[in-house]
Each structure stands twice: as structure tokens, then as C-alpha cells.
Design an enzyme around this catalytic site. Structure first.
Site, PDB file in Angstrom:
ATOM      1  N   SER A   1       0.400  -1.114   0.374  1.00 57.29           N
ATOM      2  CA  SER A   1       0.078   0.450   0.001  1.00 57.29           C
ATOM      3  C   SER A   1       1.098   1.082  -0.106  1.00 57.29           C
ATOM      4  O   SER A   1       1.949   2.073  -1.069  1.00 57.29           O
ATOM      5  CB  SER A   1      -0.701  -0.419   1.544  1.00 57.29           C
ATOM      6  OG  SER A   1      -1.739   0.557   1.512  1.00 57.29           O
TER       7      SER A   1
ATOM      8  N   ASP B   1      -8.939  -6.408  -4.476  1.00 54.76           N
ATOM      9  CA  ASP B   1      -8.642  -5.578  -4.420  1.00 54.76           C
ATOM     10  C   ASP B   1      -9.261  -4.406  -4.428  1.00 54.76           C
ATOM     11  O   ASP B   1      -8.706  -4.938  -5.346  1.00 54.76           O
ATOM     12  CB  ASP B   1      -7.060  -5.056  -3.765  1.00 54.76           C
ATOM     13  CG  ASP B   1      -6.554  -3.980  -2.895  1.00 54.76           C
ATOM     14  OD1 ASP B   1      -6.935  -3.337  -2.746  1.00 54.76           O
ATOM     15  OD2 ASP B   1      -5.009  -4.099  -2.703  1.00 54.76           O
TER      16      ASP B   1
ATOM     17  N   HIS C   1      -7.724  -5.441   0.181  1.00 51.15           N
ATOM     18  CA  HIS C   1      -6.741  -4.584   0.359  1.00 51.15           C
ATOM     19  C   HIS C   1      -6.025  -5.383   1.554  1.00 51.15           C
ATOM     20  O   HIS C   1      -4.560  -5.352   1.469  1.00 51.15           O
ATOM     21  CB  HIS C   1      -6.611  -2.989   0.905  1.00 51.15           C
ATOM     22  CG  HIS C   1      -5.632  -2.636   0.724  1.00 51.15           C
ATOM     23  ND1 HIS C   1      -5.177  -2.479  -0.327  1.00 51.15           N
ATOM     24  CD2 HIS C   1      -4.796  -1.288   1.389  1.00 51.15           C
ATOM     25  CE1 HIS C   1      -3.832  -1.930  -0.066  1.00 51.15           C
ATOM     26  NE2 HIS C   1      -3.773  -0.980   0.943  1.00 51.15           N
TER      27      HIS C   1
END
Lengths: 390, 197
Positions: free
Chosen positions: A157, A324, A357
Site C-alpha cells: 500500500s 483488492d 486490500h
């Protein structure tokens, strides 16, 4: 599990370290931090050549406690499944460094620290940050630890954004970048979710224009709400369906007389929100979500990602997860395509997962094999002096 | 299979950029990396094969060839390779066009369905051939477009594709002796080195 008997493949009991970096840090916004504190942990041993250092870059709400257990604590660090002896990020082979970045709130200099100029907490006056500021601060920690070059910089991320930024800012200071569930820039939808979260915090009367510490209060409800919104976007519809479905925690929808009815998912989200608001700082949340929004890898390279990655020298592993939708596989494919077009060494894997995610933090056999296989290869090339294998 | 590589290796220039479509465990690219110091990338969708590539230090991109190759720019590779996979593509002729768009040169290997043993299998048993090379039943085979050496020659002519080299591979006697005389009958695996005219 008991903290006194951590599992065999865990790093075991450890404690965090801290350092005061006395060297001034000029931030991207122009503000100079004359000195700053960094809290960090290290796992494994640095080898004689000092060539096996691996930097872990945390995401929005992460901290330095990536693996192992604190004395008396029964839950391990946030990436414990992937960091440890014999694990994908193998601490028998690597010297792993995990820090809490500036602007966050777990001991490193941030909005809850005292501003030396005013003698009060920085609060919302803490200077605006960019991912490159984290990279600069990590570079100072690297010098403090006397590591000449990272074997790998790894992050998911926002962590992946730092790994990419490292490859452009200090191309000679890392041999590999592992970019997981990341993006070269956030989409409008992504920025929108971050703004809703910020608005939730600022709407809490206890926010006090960011001066809540001085007022002896905290916007706990606003921060909890911000986290609840974020949390939903980190999961997939499928996973929430599996995990909670329409299960009720309280009440009964058949008997109409029973008044309070609560779905499991409501209870779960409220719990997550409250837990988070008890440990995280609202100003840090605003600051770091903005940092995510502002990130644009190729802005200063004429908005050309291929030109940007032209500066990189390291090898790349790019990983995405099928479900995600916050950092979708398409974003990782864009990274991969830019690296390909720039003629960089890159491998890309798209892991099948229903975990959204959050999948980058959770057990997944294919993900473990890909990451572990890549890093095993990295470890096997460490004995070769830098550049000789090119 | 190892014999395929020796030909391919001769056609790939040192330090060139090579794309291998359906690269399997990456052994061809690894071989070319070691012999010619190429910059290689493989495309693959099988998770186990992808892992083997990663472990071998071969660049591998998880990408389904049937979804197109539009993410690769014109002429961005010196050589684009596809071994034993053209017959498994949904639109082999379009894949061939794409390969010649992306690469200056292409190398293709495929099983020759005109091989006499395959013909004999169909002719005498009256059933779709199941051989060592094509070890699938008709209903579960990934090989959905069978074609012969002669078919491929026609395709190249029709699409004005330049054949730089062609090699016929046969394992057994007398095929090894007869393949140059009657390639369509005695070639087991055909290897083509192509370019745009």
C-alpha cells in the site's frame, strides 16, 4: 498463545529501540525539522559485509512493530506471518529494519510530539508530509545503522509507494524493491474515501481545530468513524459476506417485539473503530491520508512513469490481489508496464484472494511462495559484491 | 524440448531483449540469460511455473496471452518467443501478428499435426491422436487449434511473414533421415524464425 512461549517460527520477545536523528531534515514542504526521533525494531543479524539489510515500510496506520511479541503482549506485530525465521522475509538471512515513520503516532516525531518552537504539541500544525520525506528520514536511519545498501525495500500500500520512491531517489542504495498492493497515484475514488474520513474526524466537536491535546480531549468518535469507512474499503464484499453475512449479534428479526437488533457486521465495525481511535492520533490520520492523496510517482518526471522508472537501478517484484478494489490489480499492472517499458527487471504476480486490500497482511500460500521465492533468490545473490552480477 | 533451445539460442543476439510468451518454468530464458546475457521477460499464468521463474531469477509477468498484448509497445523487443503454445491460443493468427508487432523477430515452435505417426493414429484407430507430445484427450486438451507444418507455411505466405530460418525436429529413425525430404510428414516439432517483410 502465551507471550512466554512464542511459536518456534516467531522472532520471539523483543522490544523497540529509538534514536534521535540530530541531522536537520528538510521536508518537501520546505519546513526543516532540526532533529527528529525515530522508533524502530530490527530482526535478524547484520552480516559482516553489511549487505543483508531489508527495510520494511509501513502503510497508513502501521507502526514499527512488524513482528515478534512484546513482553506480556499476546498479539504479535502486524506482519508477523511474513517476517521471522524461515518465513518469506527470513530473519535467518536478512537483517530486517522496521520503523515508525515521522508524522505517525507511535513514538517517532509527529503531531503528538512537542513543537520546540511553541513548547506545545504540534497537533494540526505539524508540517505537511510527502512519501519522499519518509524516504529521507529512512535514509538517515540507514546511515545511523551504517547500512550502505539495502538488499530490499519492501512495502504494501503506502509502503509500496515508499519502496518505489526509494528506487528513484536513491537508485544506488537498494538492490530490490518489493511493491505490494500499491499504486503510482491514488484514483479519485480513493481520494474521495480519504476525504470522507478526514471530514468525519474534523466534524467531531472534540477535534477543536486539531488542538484537542491542548484542550485535554480527543475526537475519538470522529476517528472511529474514519476508521470504519476505511476498514470497509479494505475488505471485499465477498469476504464480509463470508465473515458476517446477515448474522445478528443481538435481537431477532422474526419476533417484532424485541427492539434492539444488531448485525454482527455492525458490532465488528464499531469495535474496530473504537479500538483504532484508542491507539491512533487523529492529526496523524489526516496528515498521512493527505500524504497518500498527494503521492504521484511521476509528477516531477513530466507525468511519464516510464521516464520516472528510467532512474531506477534495482530489480522489482510487484504483487497485487484479485479482490483488492482500493489498490486494484490494474494499478499494479500500470507499475509493471512502466517498469517493462523502462527496461527494468520486474516480476509481477496477481494473487487470487477474496480478502480485499487487507490481503497483503494475511496468510496466503501463493503470496508466501512468491515473496519467499523472490527473497530467497535475493539472499542467494548477497555474497556477490554489488554490481558484479549485472 | 532441450533441442528447441539450441536453435533458438543461435538466433538470439547477445545482450538483446527477449519476450517469452508462455515461458513455463523459465528455463529457456534462464539459458539465454546465461549464454547471451539477454534481458528477458516471460509471460505465464500457471502459479507453479511463475514461482519457478521467480526462484530461478527469471523476470516473469502474470498475464493471460488470450487477453491480448496491448501493453507492449511496437518493436519493444528484439525477439519474441513462443514455444509449443500457438496451438493453444484462441486466435493463433492474431497472436502471430502481435508477436511480429512487438518483436523485430519471432521464434515459434509447434507440434506438427501432419507427422506420420499422428496421421496413422487418426487413420487406423479412427480416434484423435494421444501421443507423448500431445498427451491429452480431445475434451480436455488445451490445444484447440491443431495445424501442420504445411498449414503454417501457407499462413506465413498469406500474411507476408518472412521466414528467416526453419528447423524440423524428429526424434526417431527413419524420421531423422526423411524430414528434410518430406518435412510435413516426418517433422515432430517445427521451429520457425520469422520477421515482418
Amino acid at each position: 498463545m502465551l507471550p512466554n512461549s512464542p511459536p518456534d517460527n516467531s522472532i520471539g520477545i523483543l522490544s523497540a529501540q529509538s534514536v534521535r536523528i540530530e541531522q536537520p531534515l528538510t521536508l518537501a514542504c520546505g519546513v526543516v525539522l532540526p532533529a527528529h526521533d525515530l522508533v524502530y525494531e530490527t530482526y535478524g543479524e547484520l552480516n559482516d559485509e553489511r549487505s543483508n539489510g531489508v527495510l520494511l515500510c509501513h502503510a497508513l496506520s502501521g507502526d514499527h512493530h512488524a513482528a515478534g511479541f512484546y513482553e506480556g503482549d499476546d498479539s504479535p506485530g502486524w506482519w508477523n506471518h511474513y517476517v521471522g525465521p524461515g518465513k518469506p522475509i527470513d530473519t535467518n538471512k536478512f537483517f530486517v529494519v522496521s520503523l515508525n515513520n515521522i508524522g505517525s503516532c507511535f513514538g517517532s516525531t509527529g503531531p503528538t510530539s512537542i513543537n520546540p518552537d511553541s513548547g506545545e504539541p504540534w497537533g494540526s500544525d505539524f508540517p505537511s508530509l510527502r512519501a519522499r520525506d519518509w524516504v529521507e528520514s529512512q535514509k538517515l536511519l540507514m546511515e545511523h545503522l551504517d547500512i550502505p545498501c539495502w538488499a530490499a525495500v519492501i512495502g504494501g500500500s503506502l509502503g509500496g509507494m515508499q519502496a518505489m520512491r526509494w528506487s528513484l531517489e536513491y537508485p544506488d542504495k537498494l538492490l530490490n524493491a518489493v511493491v505490494i498492493a500499491s499504486s503510482m497515484k491514488l484514483s479519485a475514488q480513493n481520494i474521495a474515501f480519504n476525504e470522507i474520513a478526514r471530514r468525519a474526524i474534523k466534524s467531531d466537536p472534540n477535534f477543536c481545530d486539531g488542538r484537542y491535546l491542548q484542550e485535554g480531549t480527543a475526537p475519538l468518535r470522529g476517528l472511529a468513524l474514519a476508521r470504519m469507512i476505511g476498514h470497509v474499503t479494505y475488505l471485499s464484499d465477498e469476504l464480509m459476506g463470508q465473515k458476517f453475512g446477515r448474522e445478528l449479534r443481538i435481537g431477532d428479526l422474526i419476533d417484532r417485539n424485541t427492539d434492539p437488533v444488531e448485525f454482527q457486521v455492525e458490532s465488528y465495525l464499531n469495535y474496530q473503530g473504537d479500538k483504532f481511535s484508542g491507539t491512533f492520533d487523529a492529526n496523524s490520520y489526516i496528515l498521512i491520508t493527505k500524504m497518500l492523496d498527494y503521492f504521484d510517482l511521476s509528477r516531477e518526471y513530466n507525468n511519464d512513469p516510464v521516464a520516472a522508472f528510467g532512474h531506477a537501478k534495482c530489480n522489482f517484484l510487484v504483487v497485487s490481489f484479485s479482490s483488492d478494489w482500493r489498490f486494484a490489480p490494474e494499478r499494479s499492472r500500470e507499475i509493471t508496464d512502466a517498469l517493462l517499458a523502462a527496461g527494468k527487471s520486474v516480476s509481477y504476480v496477481e494473487i487470487e484472494s477474496d480478502k480485499g486490500h487487507d490481503a497483503f497482511l494475511l496468510p496466503n500460500e501463493r503470496y508466501e511462495n512468491a515473496l519467499g521465492g523472490y527473497l530467497k533468490r535475493v539472499a542467494s545473490t548477497l555474497c556477490v559484491p554489488t554490481g558484479a552480477d549485472k | 524440448m532441450s533441442q528447441d533451445y539450441s536453435f533458438i539460442s543461435d538466433w538470439v543476439a547477445p545482450n538483446s531483449k527477449v519476450l517469452d510468451l508462455g515461458c513455463g518454468d523459465g528455463s529457456l530464458l534462464l539459458n539465454l540469460q546465461q549464454r547471451h546475457n539477454i534481458l528477458g521477460y516471460g509471460l505465464e499464468i500457471d502459479p507453479d511455473s511463475i514461482n519457478q521463474c521467480i526462484r530461478h531469477g527469471v523476470n516473469v509477468i502474470e498475464q493471460d496471452l488470450n487477453q491480448g498484448l496491448t501493453n507492449f509497445a511496437d518493436g519493444s523487443f528484439d525477439t519474441v518467443v513462443m514455444t509449443q503454445a500457438l496451438q493453444a491460443m484462441r486466435y493463433p493468427h492474431l497472436v502471430l501478428d502481435e508477436m511480429l508487432r512487438i518483436g523485430r523477430e519471432c521464434v515459434i515452435t509447434f507440434p506438427n499435426f501432419g507427422y506420420w505417426r499422428t496421421r496413422a493414429y487418426l487413420n487406423f484407430r479412427g480416434r484423435m491422436p494421444v501421443t507423448k507430445q500431445l498427451a491429452y484427450q480431445w475434451y480436455d486438451t488445451p490445444n484447440i487449434h491443431f495445424f501442420t507444418y504445411a498449414d503454417f507455411e501457407v499462413l506465413c505466405r498469406e500474411r507476408s511473414i518472412n521466414v528467416l530460418h526453419r528447423h524440423c525436429i524428429a526424434e526417431h529413425f527413419p524420421d531423422t533421415q526423411l524430414k528434410s525430404l518430406w518435412p510435413n510428414l516426418f517433422t515432430q516439432t517445427a521451429v520457425y524464425h520469422l520477421s515482418r517483410q
